[in-house]
Design a protein around this motif. Structure first.
Motif, PDB file in Angstrom:
ATOM      1  N   GLN A  37       0.642  -1.465   0.344  1.00 27.62           N
ATOM      2  CA  GLN A  37      -0.163  -0.178  -0.039  1.00 27.62           C
ATOM      3  C   GLN A  37       0.936   1.665   0.247  1.00 27.62           C
ATOM      4  O   GLN A  37       1.897   1.675   1.054  1.00 27.62           O
TER       5      GLN A  37
ATOM      6  N   TYR B  36     -13.928  -1.864   3.027  1.00 29.02           N
ATOM      7  CA  TYR B  36     -12.506  -1.645   4.910  1.00 29.02           C
ATOM      8  C   TYR B  36     -12.816  -0.610   5.031  1.00 29.02           C
ATOM      9  O   TYR B  36     -12.785   0.233   4.017  1.00 29.02           O
ATOM     10  N   LYS B  37     -12.893  -0.885   6.331  1.00 29.50           N
ATOM     11  CA  LYS B  37     -12.534   0.492   7.142  1.00 29.50           C
ATOM     12  C   LYS B  37     -10.776   0.700   6.880  1.00 29.50           C
ATOM     13  O   LYS B  37     -10.416  -0.151   7.933  1.00 29.50           O
ATOM     14  N   GLN B  38     -10.701   1.674   6.682  1.00 34.05           N
ATOM     15  CA  GLN B  38      -8.703   1.712   7.720  1.00 34.05           C
ATOM     16  C   GLN B  38      -8.432   3.266   8.193  1.00 34.05           C
ATOM     17  O   GLN B  38      -8.776   3.513   7.537  1.00 34.05           O
ATOM     18  N   LYS B  42      -2.711   1.332  10.712  1.00 33.10           N
ATOM     19  CA  LYS B  42      -3.872   0.078  10.916  1.00 33.10           C
ATOM     20  C   LYS B  42      -4.101   0.225   9.334  1.00 33.10           C
ATOM     21  O   LYS B  42      -3.577   0.247   8.633  1.00 33.10           O
ATOM     22  N   GLY B  43      -3.819  -1.578   9.865  1.00 34.08           N
ATOM     23  CA  GLY B  43      -4.505  -2.030   9.101  1.00 34.08           C
ATOM     24  C   GLY B  43      -5.981  -2.153   8.398  1.00 34.08           C
ATOM     25  O   GLY B  43      -6.680  -1.878   9.278  1.00 34.08           O
ATOM     26  N   PRO B  44      -6.446  -2.687   7.323  1.00 38.06           N
ATOM     27  CA  PRO B  44      -8.091  -2.469   6.747  1.00 38.06           C
ATOM     28  C   PRO B  44      -9.136  -3.535   7.354  1.00 38.06           C
ATOM     29  O   PRO B  44      -8.278  -4.351   8.042  1.00 38.06           O
ATOM     30  N   GLN B  45      -9.758  -2.439   8.264  1.00 41.84           N
ATOM     31  CA  GLN B  45     -10.854  -3.266   9.364  1.00 41.84           C
ATOM     32  C   GLN B  45     -11.888  -3.858   8.537  1.00 41.84           C
ATOM     33  O   GLN B  45     -12.886  -3.178   7.490  1.00 41.84           O
TER      34      GLN B  45
END
Lengths: 114, 111
Positions: A37, B36-38, B42-45
């Motif tokens: 990313q 996804y929420k990021q 943090k990593g995508p949730q």
């Protein structure tokens, strides 16, 4: 239970060096994915493992990138002769099975190549 | 080329209002989608998913709508809260094992 973990959380290296990034998937998940990313972008697929084998490595940008998962759990992403353009957050995700299963992401490793 | 994209890069809403985040996809063969929420650092949730045989799915305060005719996906968040502030991505499953992500929409919730 524990989620996906990645180490280190941050890695700073010099151009030309070799780096290894580690991913511990959720216990019992057979599928493992690596993404990259860049700032302001969505994750970009790199490689996917089903068990120990790399089922699809079509997203690896070139032969400097390699990943292994020798025992079907922990995976290591290896980057040789790093370049400044490799700087990004490297995300790992795992899912119970391959295919259309929800992928659970780790926090990522931020790689900075100076 | 084929892509997953978002209409708006940034969305600002007032706390308590409903939010709608949109996503366009171009591959009609895609059969599974995830929002996804990021949050920063943090990593995508995972938020919610939907398969192509459905046009609507509801979760807690969130609803995903899928319009296959126009290849459009939306995420609706009810009663938006400050904790909803993040970047939201839609991800499209095309080739069984790969997900393709859009560039994301940043949601700002104003108190």
């Amino acid at each position: 239970g524990a989620g996906v973990s990645q180490t280190p959380s941050n890695k700073v290296t010099e151009k030309g060096k070799y780096v290894e990034l580690r991913c511990d998937p959720i216990s019992g998940h057979t599928a493992l994915y690596w993404y990259r990313q860049s700032l302001g972008q969505g994750p970009e697929f790199l490689i996917y493992f089903q068990g120990t084998g790399a089922a699809d490595d079509s997203g690896l940008p070139n032969d400097r990138f390699f990943a292994v998962r020798p025992e079907g759990s922990v995976s290591t992403l290896k980057i040789q002769r790093t370049e400044r353009g490799d700087s990004a957050v490297y995300l790992c995700a795992s899912s119970p099975l391959a295919g259309t299963d929800t992928q659970y992401f780790g926090p990522g490793t931020r790689l900075t190549v100076l | 080329g084929e892509s997953v994209g978002l209409h708006l890069p940034t969305l600002s809403v007032q706390e308590g209002d409903n939010s709608i985040i949109n996503c366009a996809y171009s591959n009609s063969a895609s059969d599974y989608f995830i929002w996804y929420k990021q949050e920063s650092g943090k990593g995508p949730q995972f938020i919610i998913d939907i398969r192509s045989n459905m046009d609507k799915r509801q979760g807690q305060r969130v609803t995903v709508l899928l319009n296959k005719t126009v290849k459009h996906l939306s995420l609706q968040i009810a009663a938006t809260q400050p904790g909803d502030s993040a970047v939201y991505f839609c991800a499209e499953n095309r080739n069984f094992n790969k997900f393709y992500f859009g560039s994301g929409t940043k949601l700002n919730v104003k108190p």
